[in-house]
Write a protein that holds these residues in place. Sequence first.
Motif, PDB file in Angstrom:
ATOM      1  N   PRO A 142       0.727  -1.471  -0.048  1.00 57.02           N
ATOM      2  CA  PRO A 142       0.044   0.250   0.318  1.00 57.02           C
ATOM      3  C   PRO A 142       0.573   1.217   0.108  1.00 57.02           C
ATOM      4  O   PRO A 142       0.600   2.467  -0.660  1.00 57.02           O
ATOM      5  N   SER A 143       1.489   1.634   0.571  1.00 54.65           N
ATOM      6  CA  SER A 143       2.645   1.995   0.801  1.00 54.65           C
ATOM      7  C   SER A 143       3.989   2.526  -0.666  1.00 54.65           C
ATOM      8  O   SER A 143       4.815   1.016   0.207  1.00 54.65           O
ATOM      9  N   ALA A 144       4.103   2.728  -1.229  1.00 56.50           N
ATOM     10  CA  ALA A 144       4.797   2.856  -1.990  1.00 56.50           C
ATOM     11  C   ALA A 144       6.177   3.464  -1.911  1.00 56.50           C
ATOM     12  O   ALA A 144       6.602   4.718  -1.126  1.00 56.50           O
ATOM     13  N   PRO A 145       8.002   1.950  -1.565  1.00 53.47           N
ATOM     14  CA  PRO A 145       8.415   3.684  -0.966  1.00 53.47           C
ATOM     15  C   PRO A 145       9.020   4.636  -1.621  1.00 53.47           C
ATOM     16  O   PRO A 145       9.177   4.389  -3.011  1.00 53.47           O
ATOM     17  N   VAL A 146       9.052   5.277  -0.963  1.00 51.44           N
ATOM     18  CA  VAL A 146       9.698   6.838  -1.262  1.00 51.44           C
ATOM     19  C   VAL A 146      11.421   6.919  -1.401  1.00 51.44           C
ATOM     20  O   VAL A 146      12.236   6.555  -0.717  1.00 51.44           O
TER      21      VAL A 146
END
Length: 66
Positions: A8-12
């Motif tokens: 769900p949270s794309a790596p920045v």
Amino acid sequence: MSERQTCPSAPVVLPLRLDAEPKPVPGCAHCDNIAMEHDRARANGEASKRRDCNVRLRRHLSADHR
Ligand SMILES: [Zn+2]
């Protein structure tokens, strides 16, 4: 393997902001070229051309100045 890549949270990875203008590298003719065009576009109020220069410079930076 049933693990799916639906994080769900794309790596920045890249702190790229679209409205941040890339900086030309001193001494590089290609950067200089684009920077000059960018300056002219800014002076003429050509926002789309400025954006175009930013895109080109950003691409050139990541291709040749890594
Ligand atoms: Zn360059």
